[in-house]
Scaffold this active site. Structure first.
Site: not given
Ligand code: PHB
Ligand code: APR
Length: 389
Positions: A72, A200, A292, A296, A384
C-alpha cells in the site's frame, strides 16, 4: 535444563526474537501459556512497516508475506463525504505491507518448528528468578510437573497481561497510561474490500476504518461505546452504521455479508519504564500498548526486537554489552514516538463524549490542515510507514 535465552511468550515478539537468535546460533526456549492454535486464533491488525518486513527477511521468514502481502502506497482520510489521500511513496519513498498478524505469527511458528527450536506450550505458573543476578532462571509448571530453566538472559515477550513486567519491582517501575472513552467494534467478512487502500473515516457519528486481509476478506471497525458488547450489534446494524460514517461514494460500493468474527477492543496508551531489569528485557505488549489507530502495536514490538536482538548478538558474538546496556533507552525513544503518533491519530479521528462545539471546530481544522498542507501530510506519512530504528 539450561539455555542461553528464555523467551516468555510465543506471540509475534517472542517468535521473531527466537528466529533471529536461531539464525546466529544462539539457543532460545520459548515458553507459551496457550496452545499454538489458540495463539493463531487471535484476530489482530495487519499493517507491516518496512522495518518489520526487513526483520522478517533477516529472520528468513519473509517468503509468504512477499508473495501474499499487499503493498500500500497510501491511505485515505475522510471526514463525512470529504476525502483525501496521504501518499506514503511521494513523501517517504516507502510503503507499508498489508499482511495479517496471524499470518506473521503462523510463518514464525512454521520456521521455528522447521528449525527444531524448542517451544513449550501450555505452561503455567511461570516465575522469573534472579533477574537482577548473573544467574537468572525461570520456573514453570507443565502437565503437573515443576520445571526450571537456567539461562543467561530472559526476554519478557508475554504481552500486557504477562508475568514479566510484574517481575520488575514497583519501586523501580514507572508506568504511564491513558484510556480512551470508547472502543472499536470490529468485524471480519468474506467480502471484497470496499477500496484498494485503507479508509480512516472521521464523521459526526464517530470513527470508522475500512481495511482488509486479502481480496475476499475484509476487516471493518466502527467506534462504539465502552458499554457496548458485540451482541448489541446485528450485522445489519453494523453495516448501516459503517455506511453512515464513510463517504457516500464508498458506502454505495460497500459489499456487505455475514460477519465471521465480531469483537470489541478497548483503546489504551500505556508505557512502562525501564524496559530492562538486570538480565530481564521487556519487549512488545509486555512493555507498551497503543490504540490501534496508527497500526503501531506489532510494528513497535518489532523495533524492540531489533534493539534486543542487536544487543544479544553483540554480547554473544563480540563479547560487548554496550547495546544491551543501551536497550531500554533506545527502545523507549522509538516507543514514545509511536505512542505520540497513535495518540495523535486517535484524537484526530474519533468523537469524544465531552467534546464542546469549539473542540469539534478544532478537530475539523486539524483535519483540514492535514488535507491542505503537504508538510503535514509528509509528517503523517513518515510516522505511518515507520520512523527509523
Ligand atoms: C486492521 O486491518 O485490522 C487494521 C488496520 C489499520 C489499523 C488498525 C487495524 O490502524
Ligand atoms: N507465560 C507464558 N506465556 C504467556 C504468559 C505467561 N505468564 N502471559 C502471556 N503469555 C503469552 C500469551 O499467550 C501470548 O501468546 O505471551 C504472548 C504475548 O503475545 P502478544 O500479546 O501478541 O504480544 P506481542 O508478542 O508483544 O505482540 C504484540 O500483539 O497484542 C498485539 O497489538 C499487539 O500487534 C501487537 C502484538
Amino acid at each position: 535444563m539450561r539455555t542461553q535465552v528464555v523467551i516468555i511468550g510465543g506471540g509475534p515478539s517472542g517468535l521473531l526474537l527466537g528466529q533471529l537468535l536461531h539464525k546466529i546460533g544462539v539457543e532460545a526456549v520459548v515458553l507459551e501459556r496457550k496452545t499454538r492454535d489458540y495463539v493463531l486464533s487471535r484476530i489482530r491488525a495487519g499493517i507491516l512497516e518496512t522495518g518489520l518486513v526487513d526483520l522478517m527477511r533477516e529472520a528468513g521468514v519473509a517468503e509468504r508475506l512477499e508473495t501474499e502481502g499487499f503493498i500500500h502506497d497510501g491511505t485515505i482520510i475522510s471526514y463525512g463525504d470529504l476525502e483525501f489521500s496521504i501518499d506514503f511513496r511521494k513523501h517517504t519513498g516507502r510503503s507499508v505491507v498489508v499482511y495479517g498478524q496471524t499470518e506473521v505469527t503462523r510463518d514464525l511458528y512454521e520456521a521455528r518448528e522447521a528449525a527444531g527450536a524448542e517451544t513449550i506450550f501450555e505452561v503455567d505458573g511461570v516465575e522469573i528468578h534472579g533477574a537482577d543476578s548473573d544467574a537468572p532462571y525461570v520456573t514453570f509448571e507443565k502437565d503437573g510437573n515443576e520445571h526450571r530453566i537456567d539461562c543467561d538472559f530472559i526476554a519478557g515477550c508475554d504481552g500486557f497481561h504477562g508475568v514479566s513486567r510484574q517481575t520488575i519491582p514497583l519501586t523501580l517501575r514507572r508506568e504511564y497510561e491513558k484510556t480512551y472513552p470508547f472502543g472499536w467494534l470490529g468485524i471480519l467478512s468474506e467480502t471484497p474490500p470496499v477500496n484498494d487502500e485503507l479508509i480512516y473515516a472521521a464523521s459526526e457519528r464517530g470513527f470508522a476504518l475500512c481495511s482488509m486481509r486479502n481480496a475476499n476478506l475484509s476487516r471493518y471497525y466502527i467506534q462504539c461505546a465502552l458499554s457496548d458488547s458485540p451482541e448489541d450489534w446485528t450485522d445489519a446494524a453494523f453495516w448501516q452504521e459503517l455506511k453512515r460514517r464513510i463517504p457516500a461514494a464508498h458506502a454505495e460500493k460497500l459489499v456487505t455479508g455475514p460477519s465471521i468474527e465480531k469483537s470489541i477492543a478497548p483503546l489504551r496508551s500505556f508505557v512502562t519504564e525501564p524496559m530492562r531489569w538486570g538480565r530481564l528485557f521487556l519487549c512488545g505488549d509486555a512493555a507498551h500498548i497503543v490504540p490501534p489507530t496508527g497500526a503501531k502495536g506489532l510494528n513497535t514490538a518489532a523495533s524492540d526486537i531489533h534493539y534486543l536482538y542487536q544487543g544479544l548478538r553483540q554480547h554473544y558474538l563480540d563479547g560487548s554489552t554496550e547495546a544491551l546496556d543501551a536497550y531500554s533507552d533506545r527502545a523507549l525513544a522509538r516507543v514514545w514516538k509511536a505512542e505520540r503518533f497513535s495518540w495523535w491519530m486517535t484524537n484526530l479521528l474519533h468523537r469524544f463524549p465531552d467534546q464542546s462545539a469549539f473542540d469539534l471546530k478544532m478537530q475539523k481544522a486539524d483535519i483540514d490542515f492535514l488535507r491542505s498542507n503537504d508538510d503535514a501530510q509528509s509528517v503523517m506519512a513518515q510516522n505511518y510507514v515507520g520512523l527509523p530504528y
